[in-house]
Every structure is written in C-alpha cells, then in structure tokens.
Design a protein around this motif. Sequence first.
Motif, short mmCIF file in Angstrom:
data_model
loop_
_atom_site.label_atom_id
_atom_site.label_comp_id
_atom_site.label_asym_id
_atom_site.label_seq_id
_atom_site.Cartn_x
_atom_site.Cartn_y
_atom_site.Cartn_z
N VAL A 146 13.26 0.20 -71.31
CA VAL A 146 12.67 0.89 -70.16
C VAL A 146 13.64 0.93 -68.97
CG1 VAL A 146 10.87 0.62 -68.41
CG2 VAL A 146 10.30 0.46 -70.84
N LEU A 192 17.74 3.08 -65.37
CA LEU A 192 17.82 2.55 -64.01
C LEU A 192 19.15 1.85 -63.79
CD1 LEU A 192 16.06 1.76 -61.37
CD2 LEU A 192 15.97 -0.47 -62.46
N MET A 232 22.28 3.30 -61.56
CA MET A 232 22.78 2.61 -60.37
C MET A 232 24.28 2.35 -60.49
SD MET A 232 20.28 2.25 -58.23
CE MET A 232 20.76 0.98 -57.08
N TRP A 241 4.97 -5.17 -60.07
CA TRP A 241 4.41 -4.07 -60.85
C TRP A 241 4.17 -4.43 -62.31
CZ3 TRP A 241 7.15 1.11 -59.23
CH2 TRP A 241 6.70 1.46 -57.94
N TYR A 242 5.17 -5.13 -62.91
CA TYR A 242 5.05 -5.43 -64.34
C TYR A 242 4.56 -6.85 -64.56
CZ TYR A 242 7.56 -1.09 -65.25
OH TYR A 242 7.94 0.22 -65.33
N LEU A 246 17.46 5.72 -54.81
CA LEU A 246 17.68 5.91 -56.24
C LEU A 246 17.04 4.80 -57.07
CD1 LEU A 246 21.38 7.10 -56.13
CD2 LEU A 246 19.31 8.46 -56.41
N LEU A 247 16.96 3.63 -56.46
CA LEU A 247 16.31 2.51 -57.13
C LEU A 247 14.85 2.87 -57.41
CD1 LEU A 247 17.52 -0.25 -57.78
CD2 LEU A 247 16.43 -1.15 -55.74
N PHE A 248 14.20 3.46 -56.42
CA PHE A 248 12.80 3.82 -56.61
C PHE A 248 12.66 4.97 -57.61
CE2 PHE A 248 12.28 1.16 -52.96
CZ PHE A 248 11.01 0.61 -53.13
N GLY A 274 14.65 5.44 -59.98
CA GLY A 274 14.93 4.79 -61.26
C GLY A 274 13.69 4.10 -61.81
N MET A 275 12.89 3.52 -60.90
CA MET A 275 11.64 2.88 -61.32
C MET A 275 10.70 3.92 -61.92
SD MET A 275 11.62 -0.38 -60.97
CE MET A 275 9.89 -0.90 -60.93
N ALA A 309 11.84 4.55 -65.32
CA ALA A 309 11.43 3.41 -66.13
C ALA A 309 9.97 3.56 -66.55
CB ALA A 309 11.65 2.11 -65.38
N SER A 310 9.13 4.02 -65.60
CA SER A 310 7.70 4.11 -65.96
C SER A 310 7.46 5.25 -66.94
CB SER A 310 6.83 4.23 -64.71
OG SER A 310 6.91 5.54 -64.21
N ILE A 366 9.57 5.99 -69.38
CA ILE A 366 9.87 5.40 -70.69
C ILE A 366 8.75 4.45 -71.11
CG2 ILE A 366 11.54 4.07 -72.03
CD1 ILE A 366 13.70 4.95 -70.22
N GLY A 367 8.22 3.72 -70.11
CA GLY A 367 7.13 2.80 -70.38
C GLY A 367 5.94 3.48 -71.06
N GLU A 391 6.10 3.59 -74.78
CA GLU A 391 6.38 2.29 -75.38
C GLU A 391 6.02 2.26 -76.86
OE1 GLU A 391 4.72 -0.95 -73.11
OE2 GLU A 391 5.89 -2.39 -74.28
N LEU A 394 8.60 3.89 -78.83
CA LEU A 394 9.80 3.05 -78.79
C LEU A 394 9.65 1.85 -79.71
CD1 LEU A 394 12.43 3.23 -77.16
CD2 LEU A 394 11.41 1.74 -75.47
N ILE A 454 19.48 6.74 -75.06
CA ILE A 454 19.01 7.01 -73.70
C ILE A 454 20.17 7.26 -72.71
CG2 ILE A 454 17.78 6.07 -71.70
CD1 ILE A 454 15.86 4.69 -73.59
N THR A 500 19.82 11.44 -60.75
CA THR A 500 18.65 10.64 -61.05
C THR A 500 17.45 11.53 -61.40
OG1 THR A 500 19.54 9.08 -59.48
CG2 THR A 500 17.32 8.68 -60.23
N ASP A 542 17.98 12.55 -64.89
CA ASP A 542 17.67 11.42 -65.77
C ASP A 542 16.22 11.51 -66.21
OD1 ASP A 542 20.11 10.26 -65.52
OD2 ASP A 542 19.43 8.41 -64.56
#
Lengths: 454, 454
Positions: A320, A324, A328, A383-384, B294-296, B298-299, B302-303, B305-306, B309, B312, B322, B432, B435
């Motif tokens: 996941v 990210l 970065m 969050w997780y 970008l961090l946010f 990226g989150m 991530a969600s 992809i989550g 799951e 995956l 990926i 991003t 992505d």
Amino acid sequence: MEHLEKQERMEMWEKIQKALIDEQIDQFRAEFLELHPYDQAKIFEEQDGNIRVLIYSYLSPEEMAEVIEQVDRDLVDEFIIEMIPAFAAKILENMSTDDAVDILNELDKNKVASFLTIMDKKASDEIKALLHYEEKTAGSIMTTEFVVIDMEMTVKEAMQHLRKAAPEAETIYYIYVVNFYKKLVGVISLRDLIIAEGDWLIQEVMSERVVSVPVGEDQEDIAQMMRDYDFLALPVVDFQDHLLGIITVDDIMDVMEEEASDDYSKLAGISDVERSGDNALSSAKKRLPWLIILLFLGMLTASVIGRFEETLDKVAMLAVFIPLIAGMAGNTGTQALAVAVRSISTGEMRKKGNMAVIWQEAKTGLITGLSCGVIITLLIAFWYSDVFLGILVGISIMATLLVSTVSGAFIPLIMYRFNIDPAVASGPFITTLNDLTSIFIYFGLATIFMNFLI
Amino acid sequence: MEHLEKQERMEMWEKIQKALIDEQIDQFRAEFLELHPYDQAKIFEEQDGNIRVLIYSYLSPEEMAEVIEQVDRDLVDEFIIEMIPAFAAKILENMSTDDAVDILNELDKNKVASFLTIMDKKASDEIKALLHYEEKTAGSIMTTEFVVIDMEMTVKEAMQHLRKAAPEAETIYYIYVVNFYKKLVGVISLRDLIIAEGDWLIQEVMSERVVSVPVGEDQEDIAQMMRDYDFLALPVVDFQDHLLGIITVDDIMDVMEEEASDDYSKLAGISDVERSGDNALSSAKKRLPWLIILLFLGMLTASVIGRFEETLDKVAMLAVFIPLIAGMAGNTGTQALAVAVRSISTGEMRKKGNMAVIWQEAKTGLITGLSCGVIITLLIAFWYSDVFLGILVGISIMATLLVSTVSGAFIPLIMYRFNIDPAVASGPFITTLNDLTSIFIYFGLATIFMNFLI
C-alpha cells in the motif's frame, strides 16, 4: 503605439488586406511598411500561399529582408524555398549576416550552395566565413557587420567614418579600436565619443579595458558574461586577438531564452526542445528515449521488490505504501537536482565548493526527512491504527529523503566534474533512481523488523 | 582583457591587496579602479570586514556606488548596514535609481526611512516615487534617469542637450520625444540623430512608431516584447501617455534570468527560488510545503491500493509493478506539463488553440503508450514467463500514458484559463496525481481480469 496583440494585428491586417487584393500597391505599401518589422512578420506568417505571393511582388528584397529576419525560425525555410530563387538570394544578401547564416543552416546543403552561387560575391563570402563555425559558439552567433576604427584616428575622423558606416552596421554604440596589425586594442562607446573633443586622438580617449571572447567560446558563457558586465555588444577575436565579429545583446536574449527552454525541457526528461511545428509523431520521438530507459530502470525496481516477495506475501499491506515512499523519494531528488543544476549554471557552486554543497543538502534532507517522517508516522498510527507500521514507514521516509536529497545534488556535481552537462541528469532519471533506493530501504527495514509487523 | 575567472581575480587581488594594507592609497586606487566594476564587486564580496572597512575609506561614494551596483543582491544589505550611514546614503544617491530602489527593498522599513532622510532631496524624491510600485511590474524595474527632448528642438539643439545629459542618463541610445503637454510622441535613436542634418526639426526626423508599456505591465511580458522587437530600451508611460521612466535591456536580462530560474524551480516543486545565502533550514522551508502536500496525496494513493487489498492478497506479484507503472505515469505527465507550460509562456499556445493542443497530446500519448506497452508486455512475458501478467501491465501502461499525457497538458491549460500561473502546476504535483490514476487503472484492470492471473 502598443505592442500588438493577435487580435489587433488581425484588425489592422483586414484594413491593409483590402488594398493588397485591390492591387492598390501604394496604399498597401504605405500601411504595411508603417508597422514594426516584428508585426509585419507575424502578419506575414498568418497568410496563405496566394497572399504571400502578392506580398513578394509588392515589396522589394530589402523590405522583405526586414520581415524575414523576424519570422519564426521554424517556418522560415518554407518561405525561402517557395520564392523565386533570385529574389530569395537578394533577401539573404540584405539581411544581417548572422540571421542569414541562421536561416541557411535550416536548409539542405544543395539549396544553400545554389543560393550562395546566385548571391553577390561580397555577401556570399561573408556568409561562407560564418557557416563553418560550430553551432552554439561565439562564431555561430556573431555578425561581421561592425564598425572598426584605427587608434591613430582623431575623434572627428572617427565620427565621419561612423556616419558613413552606420547604415550597414549591426550596432554603432560600441566602436572597436584596432592597431596597425588589425589587433583589437580598445573600445569606445558612442556616448564617450560624442562628448570628446574633435581633435583628440582615439587612442587617448578609448578604454583599453576591452573584454573580448574567443571565437570558440560557448554561447551560454557569453550570455552570462554579457549579463554580468551589462554590455550591449562583445567583440569576438581569434587566438591572436584579431577582431572577427561582434555579438549584440539582441542575439544574446535569444540565446538566453533558448538555453532556459533547453534546461527546462531536460529537467522534464525531453531529449530535445519541442517546436511549434512538431506533429504528434515527432513529439513522441523526442519523449520516447527517456521513457524507454525508464522502463528498463523500472524493471530493475520491480526485480528488487520481487526479491522481497516472501516479505510481501506475509504482509500484503506493505504494498500500500510503495507509491507514497517512491514518490516522496523521487520528488525530493528532483528538488535537490534542480537547485544543484541552477547553482552550477549560475556559477554559485564554484563560490561555495562541492563538499559544502553536499553537506548543506544533507542537513536539508535531514530536516525535511524528520518532518515528513514524524507526520507520516502519526497519520498511519491513527488512520490505520498500526503504530509499528507507522514507525516503519516513518523511518523509511526519513532515510529515503536524506539519501535522495544528497544524491539529487551529488549526481549533477559528479557530471559537472566529468564535463558532462549536468542538466542532462533529468528529473525522471533521478526520480527512477531514487524509486529504486527507497524501495530497497523500505523492504529491507520491513524484512529486518518483520516480527513486529505480524 | 578576458572575463576574469575566480582564479585570475584572486591573483589580481593579491597584487592590489599589498598596496591596500601598506596604505599606498594612490597605487591601490589606480589598480583597483582599472578593473571593470563587475570584477571590483566580485573581489569586494570575497573580503572580510577589516579589508572592507579599508576599501570604504579609500574610495569615494561615487566610486563605491559603481561597485555596490554590481554586488550580488543577496549580500548587499549586509554591506550597506555596516557602513557609516552618511556614506551609505551618498552611495545610494550616486547609484542608478532603479538599483538603489532594488537595494532599499531588501532593507527593513526603518532603515529605508532613515537613509531617505539623510540623502539629498532630489535623489530621495526620485527613489520614493519608485518605491511604491508593485514588485515585478514595469514601475519597479524602470529608471527615471533618461534623456527626453522636445519635438520642437532642432537636431543640433538636441545633440547639445544630449552631451550635457549623457553623464547622468542610464542610456542615450534611444532618445524619447515629448510634446508641449509632456506626452510621449516619438523616439529617435542616437544612430539616426548623428546622421541627421543639424537644422532639421526633431519632429521631422523622429519615428512616431514608439512602442511603450504601461507602468503596471508585468515584467515577463516586457521581457518578451523587448526580445521580439530587439529594443535596447522601452519607455514606460502612465495612462495619459506621460513618460515616467525607461527600462533598459540590461535590467531585462536580469528579469529573463530570474523568470527562467523561477519556472525551473517550480517545475521541480520548490516554492521559491533558493538563494546562495540560504542555509539548510531556509532551504528546507522552501521545499517542505510541496513535500507535505504530496505526503497527503500519497496517503490518498495508499488508500486506493488499500481498497484493492483483496486483489493484492490473492496475487502479491502485482505489487512488484506498482513503482514501474506509477513512475511511468509521473514521468510522461511531467514531460507533457513542461511542453504545455513553455508553449503558454512563449505564446505558441495562443497560435494553435487549446483543443488542437490537447488532441495532439492525446495522439502523442497514444504513440508513446503503444510503444512502451508492447515493450513491457514482451519483457514480462519472457523474464517472468507470464504472458497474462505481461498483457495486464502492458495495457495498464498504455492506458496510463495516454491519460497522463493528456492531463499533463490539460491542467496547465485550465490554470491559464483561470489566470493562475501555469508554472505553479509543478512536476511533483502532476507526478503524484498521475500515480493515483495509474494505480487505479492497474488494480482496476487486475481485479476485473483476476481469473486470468491465478
């Protein structure tokens, strides 16, 4: 008169066009020639073939030369080729030598040879002398139409010479002074010349502090020099200080624009600046080289993840955060790269020294890494609801940002040391390289601390 | 004399320094003042405080003004503040108004007010008039030291006026002509003036085609205009055509360099151009805003992809590709972005029209997508001996490249339409965003065609 926007040009043209089509030659000429050559050129570019043929027949080669000088360089070959060759040759004769050379460089060799044959001997000799200089050097952007005076002349004689030479010269605001052996020994600005008394000798009033560039000098270095010293023109000399030509500030502005576009395109991973005339196929050709290299680098990244298949099978959740972390890494790398490339090209790098730059980037990477690492740890922990996963990703981000920032600065420095243009180290390349490193760090840490995750 | 490299400057300085320390004032002055002001400034910048104090005491404010004009703008405030205020004020008086304003803009308001009080009234009035113009407009980069003549003058009178005004003026190569109401009505180049007969009237020989810019015009547009029209200077007017100042080509070269650095930094995702004086903390501050955004983002990826799951968990192998897919998406997006931003800023976009640009990018994306898709399918089919996985990744790459290329061009176009500087759409942002799209396409396809994979 304001700078004409496209809209205004079209309105103006509609008025002029009527005169053209009704064959009211005098009225057309009066109105068209009243415009600035740049606007004439923009209007000319927008016409179709029939109208262009009319324009050719109503304007003299001298007048047409001013228009063609300002036409977009990507379009100009088409126009030159459609003209009657003798007319085109006359136009090339009447242009500044440097502009004529620029245009001829766009044509194929047979065409160039035939134009040079029809042209008058003086013009074709001047052009031939410039055609063999390497692209992007002083020789290729200089003009040979400059005013030169002898150091033994009086100010009055120099002014008389200047008045005669002015119509032909590219600029008369700097006048270069040579000695008996035709070597460059000084310079005087027109400003100082008009203030000086008529019976003074040039060698008494000229400045001996004349800055010149060798004919093989790179155009980017010349641009920087001209900007630093605020010159309007620079003399170009051979290795024995004979004056070969001058470079004027208007050509340097074009060089600056060209070099800026070039650096910008390279940062984005485009091998060559795309032009307005490009179709989809030629655009694709310019972008594909990098994309295919990156595809192979991406396969490498894939095989790194493949090695950690066992880890991944146990904790699928790890996947996941791959984009990210890789994202970065790529982004910080590009930031550091851009700063390094700029400071190399502006000469700041030389002032500071390489180690100081790397050390500063390391500190910067540590600060950004720590900040982002803490934020991401908290985000994932909440969050997780998985503190260990949060810490793992946080530490990976921190390590990754540190390494990526340093490598983003280090790679262009190394390239510069080996005399490779650091701008070649494009963003996509650094991005993909840092993808690889970051994945390695992330999965390496995950494998070591596997026990905490399951 | 060549452009002095750092090495040469140091050697030259060693000679001069001896005279300075031995208090041989005349010899020091003779040798130091022989150098070009740019070299004087570079040498001056490299000295420590004690030496600088000696230099202040050996040079007059007029001479020191020439040095300070050329000093790096990031360092100059430090020097101005360490001087005796009356000396500093005299230096500011003797500089070009536009340079003095630039420097005062770097100081804090109290300091500025106190300098303006000590200065002579004429200079401080001129500076005050310029201080209130908005940054990056014509008003903020123009100078008020220009030569203006009346349209009723004869050529001879104009030349006399010129000789008197020359030492004070920033340039005398374009002379602007005003009417009785002080409105700008024409321009004559010094070149045309020296060729003209002495008893002709200026209004007969001047050109009425004078291009001017309003005082609030953006500096980037002015740079483009000056480059297009090959001007050495441009007059700045108020809305009633009163001449307020002129902008000279040397200032425009600095603007071009500044704007190019700016665009370049933005493409790399740095909020503000980093300066040579920045330490690690201020560098980090300029880079962090983007990184945290970008961090946010990226989150978010991530969600996405989550959500897959389950997919995956069944085929962990999917995770391997990926970074490859996300990386390719980011890179093509940045390429398309860079091309779009450049063609907006050079005005090519307006020529072609938005739809034509998007359509061309779609075709480009299709070609690059097809090429990369076929290559990756073959690579995976052979290396991993898995034809279906190869086809899945290949189709994902193809779709991703098509979408990313179009969005890379589309986003800056939309921003431009809403009057946001398209250069703000930095590479990292597009990367991003792409992505996210690419992961969605990849896992979406994988979930649909799951049966073929297991």
